[in-house]
Design a protein around this motif. Structure first.
Motif, PDB file in Angstrom:
ATOM      1  N   THR A 157       0.821  -1.206   0.000  1.00 33.94           N
ATOM      2  CA  THR A 157       0.000   0.000   0.000  1.00 33.94           C
ATOM      3  C   THR A 157       0.854   1.255   0.000  1.00 33.94           C
ATOM      4  OG1 THR A 157      -0.122   0.093   2.431  1.00 33.94           O
ATOM      5  CG2 THR A 157      -1.840  -1.154   1.293  1.00 33.94           C
ATOM      6  N   LEU A 158       0.209   2.362  -0.372  1.00 32.98           N
ATOM      7  CA  LEU A 158       0.795   3.696  -0.289  1.00 32.98           C
ATOM      8  C   LEU A 158       0.050   4.434   0.818  1.00 32.98           C
ATOM      9  CD1 LEU A 158       2.652   5.944  -1.419  1.00 32.98           C
ATOM     10  CD2 LEU A 158       0.865   6.447  -3.107  1.00 32.98           C
ATOM     11  N   SER A 159       0.770   4.886   1.844  1.00 33.25           N
ATOM     12  CA  SER A 159       0.145   5.442   3.049  1.00 33.25           C
ATOM     13  C   SER A 159      -0.739   6.644   2.762  1.00 33.25           C
ATOM     14  CB  SER A 159       1.216   5.863   4.056  1.00 33.25           C
ATOM     15  OG  SER A 159       1.810   4.769   4.683  1.00 33.25           O
ATOM     16  N   THR A 160      -1.933   6.616   3.344  1.00 36.48           N
ATOM     17  CA  THR A 160      -2.809   7.784   3.337  1.00 36.48           C
ATOM     18  C   THR A 160      -2.733   8.531   4.670  1.00 36.48           C
ATOM     19  OG1 THR A 160      -4.612   6.277   3.932  1.00 36.48           O
ATOM     20  CG2 THR A 160      -4.442   6.925   1.627  1.00 36.48           C
ATOM     21  N   ARG A 161      -2.110   7.925   5.666  1.00 42.91           N
ATOM     22  CA  ARG A 161      -1.840   8.565   6.954  1.00 42.91           C
ATOM     23  C   ARG A 161      -0.379   8.307   7.312  1.00 42.91           C
ATOM     24  NH1 ARG A 161      -5.643  10.799   5.762  1.00 42.91           N
ATOM     25  NH2 ARG A 161      -7.627  11.100   6.856  1.00 42.91           N
ATOM     26  N   PRO A 162       0.554   8.923   6.556  1.00 43.81           N
ATOM     27  CA  PRO A 162       1.978   8.621   6.736  1.00 43.81           C
ATOM     28  C   PRO A 162       2.483   8.998   8.125  1.00 43.81           C
ATOM     29  CG  PRO A 162       1.691  10.546   5.336  1.00 43.81           C
ATOM     30  CD  PRO A 162       0.335   9.958   5.525  1.00 43.81           C
ATOM     31  N   ARG A 163       3.505   8.274   8.553  1.00 41.22           N
ATOM     32  CA  ARG A 163       4.099   8.495   9.877  1.00 41.22           C
ATOM     33  C   ARG A 163       4.841   9.830   9.944  1.00 41.22           C
ATOM     34  NH1 ARG A 163       5.928   5.003  14.095  1.00 41.22           N
ATOM     35  NH2 ARG A 163       7.659   5.906  15.262  1.00 41.22           N
ATOM     36  N   GLY A 165       5.296  11.837   6.832  1.00 40.68           N
ATOM     37  CA  GLY A 165       4.645  12.726   5.879  1.00 40.68           C
ATOM     38  C   GLY A 165       4.984  12.405   4.444  1.00 40.68           C
ATOM     39  N   PHE A 166       4.121  12.853   3.554  1.00 35.11           N
ATOM     40  CA  PHE A 166       4.266  12.705   2.114  1.00 35.11           C
ATOM     41  C   PHE A 166       4.197  11.232   1.697  1.00 35.11           C
ATOM     42  CE2 PHE A 166       5.748  16.943   3.013  1.00 35.11           C
ATOM     43  CZ  PHE A 166       5.116  17.665   2.028  1.00 35.11           C
ATOM     44  N   TYR A 167       5.258  10.624   1.178  1.00 29.00           N
ATOM     45  CA  TYR A 167       5.138   9.325   0.508  1.00 29.00           C
ATOM     46  C   TYR A 167       5.792   8.216   1.320  1.00 29.00           C
ATOM     47  CZ  TYR A 167       4.316  12.763  -3.132  1.00 29.00           C
ATOM     48  OH  TYR A 167       3.848  13.836  -3.844  1.00 29.00           O
ATOM     49  N   GLU A 168       4.994   7.236   1.720  1.00 26.91           N
ATOM     50  CA  GLU A 168       5.499   6.092   2.463  1.00 26.91           C
ATOM     51  C   GLU A 168       4.830   4.832   1.927  1.00 26.91           C
ATOM     52  OE1 GLU A 168       5.950   8.738   6.579  1.00 26.91           O
ATOM     53  OE2 GLU A 168       4.961   6.783   6.661  1.00 26.91           O
ATOM     54  N   GLY A 233       5.755  18.111  14.727  1.00 29.76           N
ATOM     55  CA  GLY A 233       5.303  16.727  14.622  1.00 29.76           C
ATOM     56  C   GLY A 233       4.061  16.583  13.762  1.00 29.76           C
ATOM     57  N   LEU A 234       3.908  17.451  12.748  1.00 32.17           N
ATOM     58  CA  LEU A 234       2.725  17.436  11.891  1.00 32.17           C
ATOM     59  C   LEU A 234       3.056  16.791  10.545  1.00 32.17           C
ATOM     60  CD1 LEU A 234       1.401  21.060  12.529  1.00 32.17           C
ATOM     61  CD2 LEU A 234       0.455  18.911  13.442  1.00 32.17           C
ATOM     62  N   PRO A 235       2.630  15.536  10.305  1.00 28.76           N
ATOM     63  CA  PRO A 235       2.846  14.905   8.995  1.00 28.76           C
ATOM     64  C   PRO A 235       1.947  15.550   7.947  1.00 28.76           C
ATOM     65  CG  PRO A 235       2.331  13.278  10.715  1.00 28.76           C
ATOM     66  CD  PRO A 235       1.972  14.626  11.256  1.00 28.76           C
ATOM     67  N   GLN A 236       2.439  15.673   6.725  1.00 25.75           N
ATOM     68  CA  GLN A 236       1.641  16.219   5.635  1.00 25.75           C
ATOM     69  C   GLN A 236       1.290  15.119   4.638  1.00 25.75           C
ATOM     70  OE1 GLN A 236       3.111  20.302   4.287  1.00 25.75           O
ATOM     71  NE2 GLN A 236       4.812  19.648   5.586  1.00 25.75           N
ATOM     72  N   VAL A 237       0.074  15.177   4.105  1.00 22.64           N
ATOM     73  CA  VAL A 237      -0.413  14.199   3.138  1.00 22.64           C
ATOM     74  C   VAL A 237      -0.511  14.885   1.785  1.00 22.64           C
ATOM     75  CG1 VAL A 237      -2.251  12.580   2.553  1.00 22.64           C
ATOM     76  CG2 VAL A 237      -1.733  13.052   4.955  1.00 22.64           C
TER      77      VAL A 237
END
Length: 254
Positions: A157-163, A165-168, A233-237
Motif C-alpha cells: 500500500t501507499l500510506s494515506t496517513r503517513p508516519r 509525511g508525504f510518501y510512504e 510533529g505534523l505529517p503532511q499528506v
C-alpha cells in the motif's frame, strides 16, 4: 519517569568511518577477512556485532547484504533478495525471542539523506533494553491505497496517513511464515523510488515492524525533512497519492 529517548555516544560516533560522501574512505565491509565478532554467515551475507556501538543501552549488529560494494536492494536477483530478507527476518525475530530486549529494531539506510554513514549495502538489527518502538507504531500508519495484494498473503500500500509525511510505502505479511511476495513488493518500492519517483532522490530508508502477528516494512524516500514535522510533529499528506499509486501499478503490475 520512563525515558523516551535514545542516548548517542558522541565519543564513539566521531570514530565511525564515512563512505557515503567521502569516496576516498576505504570501505570496512569490503575487507571481509578483517571483519570481527561475526554472528552468522550465509554466503555473501554476514551478520556481525557493530564495531561502533553509538547507542547506549542497546545491542547493535550490522547485516552486510552482499560482497558487492555497489549493489543495492533495488537490483538484487530474486534468489539473493529472498535469501537476504529471510536471513534478516530470521535473526531479527531470533533476537526478539531471547527476551533480553524491550524491543528490537530492524532497518536499512541508503543514500546521503538516510542517516547512514557507510555506502556498502547493509542493514542494522538493534536490541533496545529500555525502549519499546511499538508504543508509537499506530495501525493507521500502515493503512493506505492498495497497489497489490495476494489472497491471504502480502499486501502493498501507499500510506494515506503517513508516519512522517508525504510518501510512504507499506508491505505487510503474516508472521507465521515467509512469503516471497513480501520481499518482491519491498524491492518494487525501492526500485520505484530510485528510478521512477517524480522527484529526484537517491536516499531511502526501510523500517521493519513486528506487531500483532504481522510483519510490516515501511519504505520511505528521503528528502530534507519538512520543518512542520521537525518543529511540530505534523505529517503532511500530498494531493497526488492516487496518481502515484496508479503510476506504480502501471509500471510494475500491468
Amino acid at each position: 519517569m520512563e525515558t523516551k529517548h535514545l542516548y548517542f555516544n558522541t565519543s564513539i560516533g566521531v570514530q565511525k568511518p564515512e563512505s557515503i560522501r567521502n569516496k576516498e574512505q576505504a570501505c570496512p565491509f569490503c575487507a571481509r577477512d578483517e571483519l570481527t565478532n561475526i554472528i552468522a554467515v550465509d554466503g555473501p551475507i554476514i551478520l556481525l556485532k557493530n564495531k561502533y556501538p553509538v547507542l547506549e543501552n542497546a545491542y547493535q549488529t550490522v547485516l552486510i547484504e552482499t560482497d558487492d560494494c555497489h549493489g543495492d536492494l533495488s537490483s538484487y536477483s530474486k534468489e539473493h533478495l529472498h535469501r537476504l530478507i529471510q536471513f534478516g527476518i530470521k535473526h531479527w525475530l531470533k533476537m526478539e525471542q531471547t527476551g533480553k530486549y524491550r524491543s528490537v529494531l530492524f532497518f536499512k539506510n541508503h543514500g546521503p539523506l538516510s542517516g547512514g554513514s557507510i555506502a556498502h549495502p547493509h542493514m542494522q538489527i538493534v536490541g533496545l533494553h529500555h525502549l519499546d518502538y511499538s508504543v508509537t507504531a499506530v495501525p493507521e500508519m500502515f493503512a493506505g491505497i492498495v497497489m497489490a495484494e495476494e489472497k491471504d498473503g502480502p499486501r502493498f500500500t501507499l500510506s494515506t496517513r503517513p508516519r512522517v509525511g508525504f510518501y510512504e510505502f507499506n508491505i505487510e505479511m503474516d508472521d507465521s511464515c515467509y512469503q516471497e511476495r513480501f520481499s518482491e513488493y519491498l524491492q518494487v518500492a525501492v526500485h520505484y523510488i530510485l528510478n521512477h519517483f517524480p522527484f529526484k532522490t537517491s536516499s531511502y530508508n526501510v523500517f521493519f515492524y513486528h506487531l500483532n502477528g504481522k510483519i510490516y516494512a515501511k519504505v520511505m524516500p528521503r528528502f530534507v525533512t519538512t520543518p512542520l514535522y521537525i518543529g511540530y510533529g505534523l505529517p503532511q499528506v500530498p494531493s497526488n497519492l492516487e496518481w502515484m499509486a496508479e503510476e506504480l501499478k502501471r509500471i510494475y503490475f500491468s
